[in-house]
Design an enzyme around this catalytic site. Structure first.
Site, PDB file in Angstrom:
ATOM      1  N   LYS A   1      14.395 -22.068 -29.341  1.00 18.73           N
ATOM      2  CA  LYS A   1      13.903 -20.967 -30.171  1.00 18.73           C
ATOM      3  C   LYS A   1      13.510 -21.521 -31.538  1.00 18.73           C
ATOM      4  O   LYS A   1      14.071 -22.508 -31.980  1.00 18.73           O
ATOM      5  CB  LYS A   1      14.996 -19.899 -30.341  1.00 18.73           C
ATOM      6  CG  LYS A   1      15.579 -19.358 -29.040  1.00 18.73           C
ATOM      7  CD  LYS A   1      14.610 -18.463 -28.314  1.00 18.73           C
ATOM      8  CE  LYS A   1      15.276 -17.868 -27.067  1.00 18.73           C
ATOM      9  NZ  LYS A   1      14.384 -16.972 -26.322  1.00 18.73           N
TER      10      LYS A   1
ATOM     11  N   THR B   1      17.601 -22.317 -24.142  1.00 18.82           N
ATOM     12  CA  THR B   1      16.187 -22.054 -24.376  1.00 18.82           C
ATOM     13  C   THR B   1      15.868 -22.344 -25.840  1.00 18.82           C
ATOM     14  O   THR B   1      16.535 -21.832 -26.738  1.00 18.82           O
ATOM     15  CB  THR B   1      15.848 -20.591 -24.054  1.00 18.82           C
ATOM     16  OG1 THR B   1      16.261 -20.298 -22.718  1.00 18.82           O
ATOM     17  CG2 THR B   1      14.357 -20.341 -24.190  1.00 18.82           C
TER      18      THR B   1
ATOM     19  N   HIS C   1      11.456 -18.858 -13.579  1.00 19.43           N
ATOM     20  CA  HIS C   1      11.736 -17.741 -14.480  1.00 19.43           C
ATOM     21  C   HIS C   1      11.176 -16.469 -13.860  1.00 19.43           C
ATOM     22  O   HIS C   1      10.139 -16.484 -13.212  1.00 19.43           O
ATOM     23  CB  HIS C   1      11.126 -17.983 -15.863  1.00 19.43           C
ATOM     24  CG  HIS C   1      11.698 -17.078 -16.913  1.00 19.43           C
ATOM     25  ND1 HIS C   1      11.292 -15.763 -17.045  1.00 19.43           N
ATOM     26  CD2 HIS C   1      12.644 -17.269 -17.857  1.00 19.43           C
ATOM     27  CE1 HIS C   1      11.966 -15.199 -18.040  1.00 19.43           C
ATOM     28  NE2 HIS C   1      12.798 -16.087 -18.546  1.00 19.43           N
ATOM     29  N   ARG C   2      11.874 -15.341 -14.097  1.00 17.93           N
ATOM     30  CA  ARG C   2      11.490 -14.076 -13.466  1.00 17.93           C
ATOM     31  C   ARG C   2      10.755 -13.142 -14.426  1.00 17.93           C
ATOM     32  O   ARG C   2      10.861 -11.919 -14.302  1.00 17.93           O
ATOM     33  CB  ARG C   2      12.717 -13.383 -12.883  1.00 17.93           C
ATOM     34  CG  ARG C   2      13.800 -13.056 -13.911  1.00 17.93           C
ATOM     35  CD  ARG C   2      14.961 -12.312 -13.264  1.00 17.93           C
ATOM     36  NE  ARG C   2      15.975 -11.923 -14.251  1.00 17.93           N
ATOM     37  CZ  ARG C   2      16.967 -11.080 -13.999  1.00 17.93           C
ATOM     38  NH1 ARG C   2      17.081 -10.543 -12.784  1.00 17.93           N
ATOM     39  NH2 ARG C   2      17.846 -10.771 -14.932  1.00 17.93           N
TER      40      ARG C   2
ATOM     41  N   LYS D   1      10.676 -19.188 -29.802  1.00 23.40           N
ATOM     42  CA  LYS D   1       9.945 -19.475 -28.575  1.00 23.40           C
ATOM     43  C   LYS D   1       8.494 -19.882 -28.840  1.00 23.40           C
ATOM     44  O   LYS D   1       7.903 -20.621 -28.065  1.00 23.40           O
ATOM     45  CB  LYS D   1       9.999 -18.278 -27.629  1.00 23.40           C
ATOM     46  CG  LYS D   1       9.396 -16.997 -28.199  1.00 23.40           C
ATOM     47  CD  LYS D   1       9.362 -15.881 -27.156  1.00 23.40           C
ATOM     48  CE  LYS D   1      10.731 -15.323 -26.889  1.00 23.40           C
ATOM     49  NZ  LYS D   1      10.687 -14.185 -25.935  1.00 23.40           N
TER      50      LYS D   1
ATOM     51  N   ASN E   1       0.799  -1.223   0.000  1.00 18.52           N
ATOM     52  CA  ASN E   1       0.000   0.000   0.000  1.00 18.52           C
ATOM     53  C   ASN E   1       0.832   1.273   0.000  1.00 18.52           C
ATOM     54  O   ASN E   1       0.434   2.290  -0.561  1.00 18.52           O
ATOM     55  CB  ASN E   1      -0.927  -0.007   1.232  1.00 18.52           C
ATOM     56  CG  ASN E   1      -1.920   1.129   1.202  1.00 18.52           C
ATOM     57  OD1 ASN E   1      -2.574   1.361   0.196  1.00 18.52           O
ATOM     58  ND2 ASN E   1      -2.028   1.852   2.310  1.00 18.52           N
TER      59      ASN E   1
END
Length: 436
Positions: free
Chosen positions: A156, A154, A275-276, A158, A104
């Site tokens: 690709k 990763t 993952h962020r 993707k 808040n």
């Protein structure tokens, strides 16, 4: 506020949760008033005196701004240190912790900007969390891989591949020498590739690559979904087909969902890659938001065996010393206060398992010496385009990364300085590896 919530003579308790806020007051508003307002609005205060205050132990329960520190080089910025009694927070709930501290106060109009720089989680509170489902050592034992960084990729593009072609790309990378491949964060269950098909083809790729190489392999199967029930279904299917690791987008998925998934992974023998996605919305502004070291600490508490942490050397933003600071907070059991690395408080994790940092984003084999020196062994280095962009294909790209990594580890173990000789190490390895 400052008459009640600004207490510069206050003695901080060893069980208090401490916060460091970078605070920019509005013109004409005293720093003491702003610091007190932050403490009040993130704990027991409201905009006026209410009669029900008399029914509580306000002096025991309130947050307290106990120190203000001008930020060097800034004319109207301060670090406000706030102490919160532990009883203000529900045990084992990152959701409640963040709702209270940052839920808040960031909209308070007396502040031009506010950023949460760091939290000190006392042992009395951290012991109420399970932490990572397994931790770094258990992961190494399961993979039977020691003494070097883990390597990943990763897949690709993707989005757009069919499940069968996706699985083929996974297989090529794993048989070429990588330890892991990875779903991109926005691969869930789209019309061109439903999750169950992807899971099955990736499992086939994993088992085939394991048979050929004699090594344990894995693919981060993204279990993130629109509901927790669907997420459990995907995680359960992954456990049934015997894959070692799944993945979650913890910021978009939410901390409650992440903690629940981490508990499921712990009970069912799955590693959990985090993952962020969306982090830069929260942490990129230097004066407002939440620093990633706080997001990393809360993820370790919520539960995750891997967490993307930036690269220092690739395409994504990250300062070396600051990045190393929160990497230590993810991995180590005890981290000393070190303001040069952005660590405002000493943090004792009391035996909580470590989260392995994942370096990903624009890195390739020429970065391998720097990455080996910066991150050490307990890290996962993810080469997406740095693997799939190889002119000979995925498997040669994976082989090039594996050769470069092992060459750098061997050179480091022989006492060579990778920061100065890294280029020579890679060139020497090229003589024995046509893929590199």
């Amino acid at each position: 506020y400052r008459l009640t919530y600004y207490t510069p003579d206050n003695q901080v308790s060893e069980t208090d949760i401490l916060a460091a806020f970078r605070m920019t007051p509005q013109p004409g508003v005293p720093a003491e008033e702003c610091g007190a307002a932050v403490a009040a609005e993130s704990s027991t205060g409201t905009w006026t005196t209410v009669w029900t205050d008399g029914l509580t132990q306000l002096d025991r329960d309130k947050g307290r701004c106990y120190d203000l520190e001008p930020v060097p080089g800034e004319s109207n910025q301060y670090i406000a240190y706030v102490a919160y009694p532990i009883d203000l927070f529900e045990e084992g709930s990152v959701t409640n912790l963040l709702t209270s501290i940052v839920g808040n106060v960031f909209g308070f109009k007396a502040l031009r900007a506010l950023r949460l720089e760091d939290l000190r989680i006392p042992p009395a509170y951290s012991k109420t969390f399970w932490g990572p489902p397994h931790g770094i050592q258990v992961e190494r034992d399961r993979l039977n891989k020691y003494g070097r960084p883990l390597l990943g990729c990763t897949i690709k593009p993707k989005l757009g591949l069919s499940a069968k072609n996706y699985g083929r790309a996974v297989y090529e990378c794993l048989r070429g020498g990588l330890d892991f491949t990875k779903d991109d964060e926005n691969v869930n269950s789209q019309s061109f590739m439903r999750w169950r098909d992807r899971f099955l083809f990736c499992a086939e790729a994993i088992y085939k690559a394991q048979t050929e190489t004699g090594e344990v392999k894995g693919h981060y199967l993204n279990a993130t979904a629109g509901t927790c029930e669907e997420m459990y279904k995907r995680a359960s299917f992954a456990a049934q087909i015997g894959v070692p690791i799944i993945m979650h987008d913890y910021l978009t998925g939410g901390f409650t969902a992440n903690t629940s998934l981490a508990m499921y992974c712990r009970d069912n023998g799955l590693l959990l890659h985090i993952h962020r996605a969306m982090h830069a919305v929260i942490d990129r502004q230097r004066n407002h938001g939440i620093h990633f070291r706080v997001l990393a600490k809360t993820l370790r508490m919520s539960g995750g065996d891997h967490l993307h942490s930036g690269t220092v050397v690739g395409k994504l933003e990250g300062e070396r010393e600051v990045t190393l600071g929160f990497v230590d907070l993810m991995r180590d059991a005890y981290v000393e206060k070190d303001r040069s690395r952005g660590i405002y408080f000493t943090q004792d994790w009391c035996g909580m398992g470590g989260t392995m940092p994942v370096a990903s984003g624009g890195i390739h084999v020429w970065h391998m010496p720097a990455l080996t020196e910066i991150f050490g062994d307990d890290a996962c280095l993810q080469f997406g385009g740095g693997t799939l962009g190889h002119p000979w294909g995925n498997a040669p790209g994976a082989a090039a990364n594996r050769v470069a990594s092992e060459a750098c580890v061997q050179a480091r173990n022989e006492g060579r300085d990778l920061s100065r000789e890294g280029g020579d190490v890679i060139r020497e390895a090229c003589k024995w590896s046509p893929e590199l």
